[in-house]
Design a protein around this motif. Structure first.
Motif, mmCIF file in Angstrom:
data_model
loop_
_atom_site.group_PDB
_atom_site.id
_atom_site.type_symbol
_atom_site.label_atom_id
_atom_site.label_comp_id
_atom_site.label_asym_id
_atom_site.label_seq_id
_atom_site.Cartn_x
_atom_site.Cartn_y
_atom_site.Cartn_z
ATOM 1 N N ALA A 142 -35.058 6.968 -4.019
ATOM 2 C CA ALA A 142 -34.769 6.890 -2.820
ATOM 3 C C ALA A 142 -33.941 5.722 -2.388
ATOM 4 N N ARG A 143 -34.504 4.676 -2.878
ATOM 5 C CA ARG A 143 -33.922 3.257 -2.754
ATOM 6 C C ARG A 143 -32.309 3.250 -3.099
ATOM 7 N N MET A 144 -32.073 3.741 -4.164
ATOM 8 C CA MET A 144 -30.675 3.804 -4.908
ATOM 9 C C MET A 144 -29.656 4.653 -3.574
ATOM 10 N N LYS A 145 -30.492 5.742 -3.512
ATOM 11 C CA LYS A 145 -29.574 6.716 -2.544
ATOM 12 C C LYS A 145 -29.379 6.087 -1.281
ATOM 13 N N ARG A 146 -30.200 5.396 -0.738
ATOM 14 C CA ARG A 146 -30.097 4.525 0.522
ATOM 15 C C ARG A 146 -28.648 3.647 0.445
ATOM 16 N N MET A 147 -28.842 2.840 -0.855
ATOM 17 C CA MET A 147 -27.698 1.948 -0.962
ATOM 18 C C MET A 147 -26.430 2.714 -1.262
ATOM 19 N N GLU A 148 -26.392 3.817 -1.549
ATOM 20 C CA GLU A 148 -25.210 4.778 -1.559
ATOM 21 C C GLU A 148 -24.819 5.111 -0.388
ATOM 22 N N GLY A 149 -25.708 4.723 0.784
ATOM 23 C CA GLY A 149 -25.059 5.103 2.208
ATOM 24 C C GLY A 149 -25.736 6.686 2.526
ATOM 25 N N LYS A 150 -26.498 7.064 1.986
ATOM 26 C CA LYS A 150 -27.112 8.199 2.305
ATOM 27 C C LYS A 150 -28.359 7.849 3.328
ATOM 28 N N VAL A 762 -25.256 1.226 -15.516
ATOM 29 C CA VAL A 762 -26.493 1.625 -14.557
ATOM 30 C C VAL A 762 -26.091 2.852 -13.598
ATOM 31 N N ARG A 763 -24.944 3.213 -13.243
ATOM 32 C CA ARG A 763 -24.266 4.011 -12.429
ATOM 33 C C ARG A 763 -24.790 5.339 -13.176
ATOM 34 N N GLY A 764 -24.338 5.346 -14.517
ATOM 35 C CA GLY A 764 -24.285 6.409 -15.266
ATOM 36 C C GLY A 764 -25.739 6.842 -15.476
ATOM 37 N N ASP A 765 -26.648 5.869 -15.785
ATOM 38 C CA ASP A 765 -28.174 6.032 -16.249
ATOM 39 C C ASP A 765 -29.003 6.429 -15.088
ATOM 40 N N PHE A 766 -28.535 5.884 -14.018
ATOM 41 C CA PHE A 766 -29.270 6.334 -12.510
ATOM 42 C C PHE A 766 -28.972 7.939 -12.281
ATOM 43 N N GLY A 767 -27.743 8.218 -12.471
ATOM 44 C CA GLY A 767 -27.250 9.598 -12.391
ATOM 45 C C GLY A 767 -27.915 10.630 -13.064
ATOM 46 N N ARG A 768 -28.323 10.185 -14.279
ATOM 47 C CA ARG A 768 -29.171 10.912 -15.225
ATOM 48 C C ARG A 768 -30.821 10.762 -14.991
ATOM 49 N N PHE A 769 -30.989 9.699 -14.042
ATOM 50 C CA PHE A 769 -32.450 9.247 -13.843
ATOM 51 C C PHE A 769 -33.012 8.665 -15.172
ATOM 52 N N GLN A 770 -32.227 8.143 -16.011
ATOM 53 C CA GLN A 770 -32.566 7.257 -17.147
ATOM 54 C C GLN A 770 -32.688 5.875 -16.904
ATOM 55 N N PHE A 771 -33.795 5.770 -16.274
ATOM 56 C CA PHE A 771 -34.028 4.307 -15.625
ATOM 57 C C PHE A 771 -34.371 3.208 -16.712
ATOM 58 N N ASN A 772 -34.926 3.806 -17.969
ATOM 59 C CA ASN A 772 -35.169 3.020 -18.970
ATOM 60 C C ASN A 772 -34.013 2.462 -19.746
ATOM 61 N N THR A 773 -33.047 3.012 -19.847
ATOM 62 C CA THR A 773 -31.662 2.527 -20.290
ATOM 63 C C THR A 773 -31.042 1.628 -19.123
ATOM 64 N N ALA A 774 -31.230 1.960 -17.940
ATOM 65 C CA ALA A 774 -30.643 1.328 -16.943
ATOM 66 C C ALA A 774 -31.190 -0.104 -16.742
ATOM 67 N N TRP A 842 -24.343 0.120 -2.974
ATOM 68 C CA TRP A 842 -24.282 0.221 -4.353
ATOM 69 C C TRP A 842 -23.132 -0.312 -4.905
ATOM 70 N N PRO A 843 -23.141 -1.231 -5.930
ATOM 71 C CA PRO A 843 -21.828 -1.820 -6.532
ATOM 72 C C PRO A 843 -21.068 -0.353 -7.103
ATOM 73 N N VAL A 844 -19.778 -0.865 -7.052
ATOM 74 C CA VAL A 844 -18.690 0.028 -7.873
ATOM 75 C C VAL A 844 -18.110 -0.777 -8.694
ATOM 76 N N ALA A 845 -17.714 -0.417 -9.915
ATOM 77 C CA ALA A 845 -17.387 -1.288 -10.979
ATOM 78 C C ALA A 845 -15.639 -1.228 -10.799
ATOM 79 N N ASP A 846 -15.241 -2.392 -10.844
ATOM 80 C CA ASP A 846 -13.670 -2.569 -10.750
ATOM 81 C C ASP A 846 -12.976 -2.362 -11.952
ATOM 82 N N PRO A 847 -12.469 -1.427 -12.040
ATOM 83 C CA PRO A 847 -11.565 -1.079 -13.242
ATOM 84 C C PRO A 847 -10.732 -2.346 -13.948
ATOM 85 N N LEU A 848 -10.177 -3.206 -13.135
ATOM 86 C CA LEU A 848 -9.576 -4.478 -13.471
ATOM 87 C C LEU A 848 -10.203 -5.266 -14.513
ATOM 88 N N CYS A 849 -11.641 -5.317 -14.150
ATOM 89 C CA CYS A 849 -12.629 -5.979 -14.736
ATOM 90 C C CYS A 849 -12.892 -5.456 -16.295
#
Length: 914
Positions: A142-150, A762-774, A842-849
RNA sequence: GCGAAAGUGGCGGAACUGGUAGACGCACUGGACUUAGGAUCCAGCGGAUCGCUCCGUGGGGGUUCGAGUCCCCCCUUUCGCACCA
């Protein structure tokens, strides 16, 4: 220095005075206090003490709440660890969230919605960490989805009717309502204590008249539509619960709640026609394959148990007929006997007046005396009796004996079967036991041309596979599957002795409960008009709570004239109100439709709210409801959809089933006595550390083993990140945006890459609800960042690193916020008091970095790791190959042998085959 | 019996489409700071030789340049179903 010691003395009143003769030193931002060793313990328990240092001269006083530290009392003496004061800080934000209603939402079609729901709890008492897992997972999402703007709807309520309240009331000489309400208060407090971000304005309790009014309303609609009906039938009876149970609520012949053996009892009661939705409920599962665990879908499919076949009518020699259901009409020529359930209406009739009568009657009586375990249990052997009568096989005209058999179930199909021993295991066993002929009518594909009639003699097993039809008159020679079955059915239909038929294992849902603490069923029984439903205007039928609850536990409704005396709504004559109550599963079958407009008085829910919020985007709950609640809820939702109430046929788009929390090898539960109380964990480690450990210890779907040492580790991590951020504070204020990696020294560019790679992970892990690896990814990031800036964030001050540090700190706090909201919010408030963390995107990775200018390439010889080389990122494949081949270790390892083949995986490895 | 999932250090667990096995954490070991340390910090931590190296993801085969990952057989555990004609 002196103020620190006096602050400690003042802060902890129960420390012996001499304890405060402490040596305090401040190094960088760390306060170290040494205490004399003579004071081994000042409190025998291994719990922690909190020290508040909040002096105006303190370097830590800027943040408002100050810095507090815990002093583990089990240390003989101690330097205080750099603990954070979770007590004050968690309370502060918890209070603010509640006061500001931070998580309250409203219908807003301009915004993208996200409906997140955890299965609401039965208010059984206090929460333990085993319960918490479900809600922690939900809250992180829930908290993550709010940060995503939902626009996130995250509500909670109480499945508040049910047996345990009655049992507790008897034990405590109290009332189910009192017990339930005080439990709700207690659990609500605990949810708030753990910082679960609910919209409390939408709280519902199924025992509240404003709620069960609509449960009754749904029942009334089912009655109107013909989906609720009354019948007398053998029903599951649990003696210890004193009530009937639905089939779904009987697990291995025992009551799902109390594990008592269930017996069959003839009773009259209310049923819901869930079977009318069998096909829909089955089809609907196909639309859930993306979002639901495969095994839940399988369990529901099995439970519905669809079988496609045919109904065939056999003429009984001497009059009458018997209809059977079969999935194998292709084996009709091999039917060598028929078998009826002992309860079949014809069972006794067939033998009436002939010499087998006595034997048949004895058999029926014997079977009637057996419980489900004896009758159909693992060890039950095949038993039967010949009725003395024969039926005619409708296709080949043969006379076959009619038997009664214990393995034939009265409530599936027609309670009678045609038996084909050659091609059905059960029939085979029965035939062998009673010496009934076996006739092969399906020959295995590719089998030799044998005398299949003779072959039956030597059979040791039934052949239930597919093949070619033999000994089947005009059908012989065809493949049984497909055409064979099809032709036989056509023939049956043409001769009007059978037809295509679909059967389901699913039975109608018996919902009458002979208990008090449940929703009344809105019906009045009238001697003249029969059962009449209470008009909508008179709903709800209030469950009286002001009547005494009897000590024997019997429902007072049955004996309270004030309740049951009622006028018939149809004729006005004297009637009797229904005194059974509803199965509590009815209350939980629609609650997710109430949250979108929880206080709506005019209807079950406001249509606009339902249109916007439903379906539930993500449902989180235990696997134990794979059939029970999840099947009933789907049924209710489909029914409500069919009458235009709900907006979507399926209620839950996605389902996450979390594993259990185990301790000492058993599921954590009060009855097992292995619970870890939530309040204790919150007091000792704080809500954040508890949440962190639960999410870190295992992926959500797997079982989680509780570990006291593990939560210490989580607590340590909280401490480390707190120390790092607070130590960095003076470098973060007003830090500019970080420079691009190309403009940064390598070390700082590496930090930025670490930051952005962590965002990606973390984006990938949250997407799969793998909080342990996040969590692991953020831990790794902290390790990397402290490696550069120091554990206190002070290293490399005055360089261009402040901006990089600020980015790293902001990122870590944001990524961790859904998991440990209190600490991260608190730390962020010190960096940017004007903008709360929960409003950050929710942060978005900058490909440049993320790009690197050098790559580490693994070099293998014959698949075995031999060397690692670092090459420029833009180096050609050919050049990488050359570099690898010229690497000294590789040259040595090849020993002069010429490479036969070289495989280059760009950016990863080189494998040399020699 | 049928079906599904899973077997990886002392432990919980990583490894996304085959590409450095053991991330992260716990426990443990050594060191530092110390009158003291169950705090903190640093280092080590699959096994065997302890230098190079070899062996290691339940067991056995196979495919592949390369297998924890794919295929076949077997073993174990957990869960679901178990007379549904």
């Amino acid at each position: 220095m002196a103020y620190a010691a006096s602050a400690i003395r003042g802060a902890i009143s129960d420390i012996p005075a001499e304890m405060a003769i402490a040596i305090a030193t401040i190094r960088q931002n760390l306060l170290t206090v040494r205490l004399p060793s003579v004071h081994a313990r000042w409190d025998g328990k291994a719990c922690a003490k909190t020290v508040n240092i909040d002096s105006p001269s303190s370097p830590y006083s800027g943040g408002g709440s100050g810095i507090m530290r815990t002093l583990p009392t089990h240390q003989p003496t101690g330097t205080m660890a750099e603990y954070y004061d979770f007590r004050t800080l968690e309370e502060r934000w918890r209070n603010q969230w509640e006061a500001d209603k931070t998580f309250a939402v409203s219908t807003d079609p301009t915004r993208e919605k996200y409906y997140l729901l955890e299965m609401f709890p039965y208010p059984s008492g206090k929460l333990h960490v085993g319960h918490l897992r479900n809600y922690t997972i939900g809250d992180a999402i829930a908290r993550m989805k709010r940060m995503e703007g939902k626009n996130v709807l995250h509500p909670i309520g109480w499945d508040a009717f049910g047996m345990p309240a009655e049992n507790a009331a008897i034990q405590r000489k109290s009332h189910p309502a009192t017990w339930t309400m005080s439990n709700i208060d207690e659990m609500r407090r605990q949810f708030k204590l753990m910082g679960i971000s609910y919209d409390w304005d939408r709280e519902v309790a199924t025992c509240h008249p404003g709620y069960y009014r609509w449960t009754q309303w749904i029942f009334a609609r089912m009655l109107d539509e013909g989906y609720a009906y009354r019948k007398s039938s053998p029903v599951n009876w649990c003696e210890s619960c004193g009530t009937t149970l639905a089939n779904e609520q009987v697990v291995d012949g025992a009551c799902w709640r109390c594990d008592n053996t269930v017996v069959l009892q003839e009773r009259e009661g209310w049923f819901l026609k869930i079977t009318a939705f069998a096909e829909e409920l089955l089809d609907g599962l196909d639309g859930l394959t993306d979002g639901w665990p495969e095994r839940v879908l399988t369990m529901q499919r099995n439970w519905i148990g669809k079988s496609v076949g045919a109904e065939v009518t056999f003429q009984v020699e001497g009059g009458g007929e018997i209809t059977v259901f079969t999935t194998r009409p292709d084996t009709l020529y091999g039917a060598t006997f028929m078998a009826l359930a002992p309860e079949h209406p014809l069972a006794l009739k067939l033998a009436e007046g002939i010499e087998t009568e006595r034997e048949v009657k004895a058999f029926i009586d014997e079977m009637a005396g057996q419980d489900a375990e004896q009758r159909t249990g693992e060890k039950a052997e095949k038993r039967g009796v010949f009725t003395g009568r024969f039926a005619r096989n409708p296709l080949n005209g043969e006379l076959i004996p009619i038997w009664l058999a214990n393995f034939v179930l009265i409530d599936y199909g027609s309670g009678a079967i045609m038996s084909v021993p050659a091609h059905d295991e059960r029939d085979f066993a029965f035939a062998r036991q009673y010496d009934i002929p076996i006739r092969i009518v399906i020959a295995p594909e590719g089998g030799d041309d044998k005398d299949w009639l003779a072959e039956a003699e030597s059979m040791t097993d039934a052949f239930s596979g597919d093949g070619i039809m033999v000994n089947s008159g005009p059908f012989s020679g065809q493949e049984n599957r497909g055409m064979g079955i099809e032709r036989v059915v056509e023939e049956l239909e043409r001769r009007n002795i059978g037809k295509r038929q679909v059967n389901y294992r699913l039975r109608d849902w018996g919902i009458s409960r002979q208990r008090y603490w449940g929703s009344p069923i809105p019906v009045i029984h009238c001697p003249a008009c029969g059962p009449v439903r209470v008009p909508d205007a008179d709903l709800p039928v209030i469950l009286p709570t002001d009547i005494p609850f009897p000590e024997d536990g019997k429902s007072p409704l049955h004996t309270d004239p004030a309740f049951y005396e009622a006028a018939c709504p149809a004729c006005g004559g004297p009637g009797r109100r229904e005194t059974d109550t509803m199965d509590t599963f009815m209350c939980s079958s629609w609650y997710f439709n109430r949250y979108p407009s929880a206080r709506c008085e005019a209807a079950l829910a406001d249509k606009a709210d339902l249109d916007y919020w439903t379906p539930v985007d993500q449902y989180v709950g235990g696997i134990e409801h794979a059939i029970l609640h999840l099947l009933y809820a789907r049924f209710f939702n489909r029914f409500l959809h069919s009458i235009g109430v709900t907006s979507r046929p399926e209620p839950f788009a996605r389902l996450l089933t979390q594993g259990m929390v185990v301790k000492d090898g058993a599921k954590m539960s009060k009855s097992k006595g292995n619970v870890v109380p939530l309040d204790e964990m919150a007091a000792k480690y704080g809500a954040d550390a508890t949440r962190l450990f639960i999410l870190f210890a295992a992926p959500p779907e797997r079982d989680l083993e509780w570990s006291d040492a593990g939560i210490e580790g989580a607590s340590r991590f909280m401490n480390r990140i707190s120390r790092f951020v607070i130590g960095s504070l003076n470098r973060l204020k007003g830090a500019a945006a970080p420079a691009t990696p190309a403009d940064l020294p390598k070390e700082l560019a590496d930090i930025r890459r670490l930051t952005h790679r962590t965002i990606e992970r973390v984006r990938g892990d949250f997407g799969r609800f793998q909080f342990n690896t996040a969590v692991a990814a953020v831990m790794e990031m902290l390790n990397g960042v402290t490696g550069h800036f120091g554990a206190d964030g002070g290293q490399g001050e005055g360089t261009g690193g402040d901006a990089v540090l600020a980015e790293a700190v902001g990122t870590m706090l944001t990524l961790l916020y859904p998991i440990t909201p209190h600490l991260t919010t608190d730390l962020w408030s010190r960096i940017a008091p004007e903008a709360p963390l929960w409003d950050r995107p929710w942060p978005v990775a900058d490909p440049l970095c993320l790009t690197r200018d050098e790559l580490l390439i693994v070099v293998q010889v014959n698949g075995k790791l031999r060397s690692r080389i670092t090459v420029p990122a833009d180096m050609s494949e050919e050049a990488v190959k050359e570099t690898a081949l010229n690497d000294p270790k590789i040259v040595e390892s090849l020993g002069g042998k010429p490479p036969r083949k070289v495989i280059v995986v760009p950016g990863k490895l080189v494998n040399i085959v020699a």
